[in-house]
Design a protein around this motif. Structure first.
Motif, mmCIF file in Angstrom:
data_model
loop_
_atom_site.group_PDB
_atom_site.id
_atom_site.type_symbol
_atom_site.label_atom_id
_atom_site.label_comp_id
_atom_site.label_asym_id
_atom_site.label_seq_id
_atom_site.Cartn_x
_atom_site.Cartn_y
_atom_site.Cartn_z
ATOM 1 N N ASP A 1 51.755 84.376 63.489
ATOM 2 C CA ASP A 1 52.095 83.744 64.776
ATOM 3 C C ASP A 1 51.513 84.454 65.988
ATOM 4 O OD1 ASP A 1 53.663 86.013 64.907
ATOM 5 O OD2 ASP A 1 55.568 84.968 64.635
ATOM 6 N N TRP B 1 53.964 85.422 58.760
ATOM 7 C CA TRP B 1 54.713 85.212 59.997
ATOM 8 C C TRP B 1 54.430 83.815 60.532
ATOM 9 C CZ3 TRP B 1 58.278 88.805 61.160
ATOM 10 C CH2 TRP B 1 58.141 90.062 60.582
ATOM 11 N N GLY B 2 55.065 82.851 59.930
ATOM 12 C CA GLY B 2 54.889 81.463 60.301
ATOM 13 C C GLY B 2 55.766 80.592 59.423
ATOM 14 N N PRO B 3 55.791 79.293 59.663
ATOM 15 C CA PRO B 3 56.746 78.433 58.969
ATOM 16 C C PRO B 3 56.401 78.115 57.513
ATOM 17 C CG PRO B 3 55.405 77.137 60.474
ATOM 18 C CD PRO B 3 55.058 78.570 60.727
ATOM 19 N N TRP C 1 65.303 83.252 60.650
ATOM 20 C CA TRP C 1 63.928 82.865 60.323
ATOM 21 C C TRP C 1 63.700 81.375 60.553
ATOM 22 C CZ3 TRP C 1 59.908 86.035 59.254
ATOM 23 C CH2 TRP C 1 58.759 85.487 58.660
ATOM 24 N N ARG D 1 63.671 80.608 64.210
ATOM 25 C CA ARG D 1 62.467 81.130 64.858
ATOM 26 C C ARG D 1 61.288 80.177 64.701
ATOM 27 N NH1 ARG D 1 60.527 86.407 66.081
ATOM 28 N NH2 ARG D 1 58.245 86.479 66.147
ATOM 29 N N TYR D 2 61.133 79.597 63.493
ATOM 30 C CA TYR D 2 59.931 78.799 63.217
ATOM 31 C C TYR D 2 60.197 77.293 63.132
ATOM 32 C CZ TYR D 2 57.583 83.212 62.437
ATOM 33 O OH TYR D 2 57.055 84.466 62.614
ATOM 34 N N ALA E 1 57.592 74.942 64.688
ATOM 35 C CA ALA E 1 56.364 75.679 65.015
ATOM 36 C C ALA E 1 55.196 75.142 64.194
ATOM 37 C CB ALA E 1 56.555 77.169 64.733
#
Length: 213
Positions: free
Chosen positions: A108, A130-132, A178, A181-182, A185
């Motif tokens: 990300d 670090w992403g969906p 988590w 957060r995503y 995204a």
């Protein structure tokens, strides 16, 4: 008073003419060398200009041949943690094919706890997607960590599908945080394309995940 003979006068005149001739020859040589230097400089500048123009043309052609790709990601169903990536090679027509196309999931772009006391180490940070979403490991030869879908050839108008799944939070982060957060995204990707005779292209794609129609 000593008389100077005609022979001595002639000798002196001859010596003077010799010096004059040598001076003229030296001047001519210098002029010739300067002319040759200027000619060489002009040739070098002309060559440099021609190479600069040729490089501009090569760069323009490289840019015009940049692959046009359509990339979509669709969930397998409402609320599903699985998704399907579809990539289509749409152009330009003159490119005809790609020798290799490779897809990598990007992080990300944020810094994640590096150097914090009691935080994760560099290896743990690097191993986390670090992403969906990530590629499903082992499916279509995707890497064990789900980050990379390996290079394959692709013809113009061709497509490829890749299976995705929601990424996993690292051990120091809970799932609820988590997911929050995503949520919504985009999946950030590097798409690397190679074709013989061209420099490689690296394309950045940010793809929003959609539900099936």
């Amino acid at each position: 008073m000593t008389d100077v003979s005609w022979a001595d006068k002639l000798s002196a005149v001859s010596a003077g003419l010799g010096l004059l001739t040598s001076g003229i020859a030296l001047w001519i040589a210098r002029v010739a060398n300067q002319a040759a230097y200027q000619s060489n400089r002009a040739a070098e500048q002309a060559n440099a200009t021609a190479e600069s123009v040729a490089q501009i043309e090569r760069d323009r052609w490289q840019y015009e041949m940049t692959p046009r790709l359509d990339v979509t990601i669709t969930r397998l169903g409402p609320g599903s943690d699985q998704a399907s990536l579809m990539l289509t090679f749409e152009g330009p027509p003159a490119l005809e094919r790609l020798d290799e196309i490779e897809i990598e999931v990007r992080d990300d772009g944020y810094t994640h706890g590096v150097g914090l006391a009691g935080g994760p180490d560099d290896q743990q940070i690097a191993q986390t997607i670090w992403g969906p979403y990530r590629f499903k490991p082992g499916i279509n030869d995707s890497s064990a960590d789900g980050r990379l879908s390996p290079a394959v050839p692709l013809e113009l108008g061709g497509w490829l599908k890749r299976a995705l799944e929601e990424s996993f939070p690292p051990s120091w982060t809970d799932r609820a945080y988590w997911n929050e957060r995503y949520e919504g995204a985009p999946v950030r990707l590097w798409v690397r394309c190679r074709r013989e005779g061209y420099r490689p292209w690296t394309l950045a794609c940010n793809v929003v995940v959609t539900d099936p129609q």
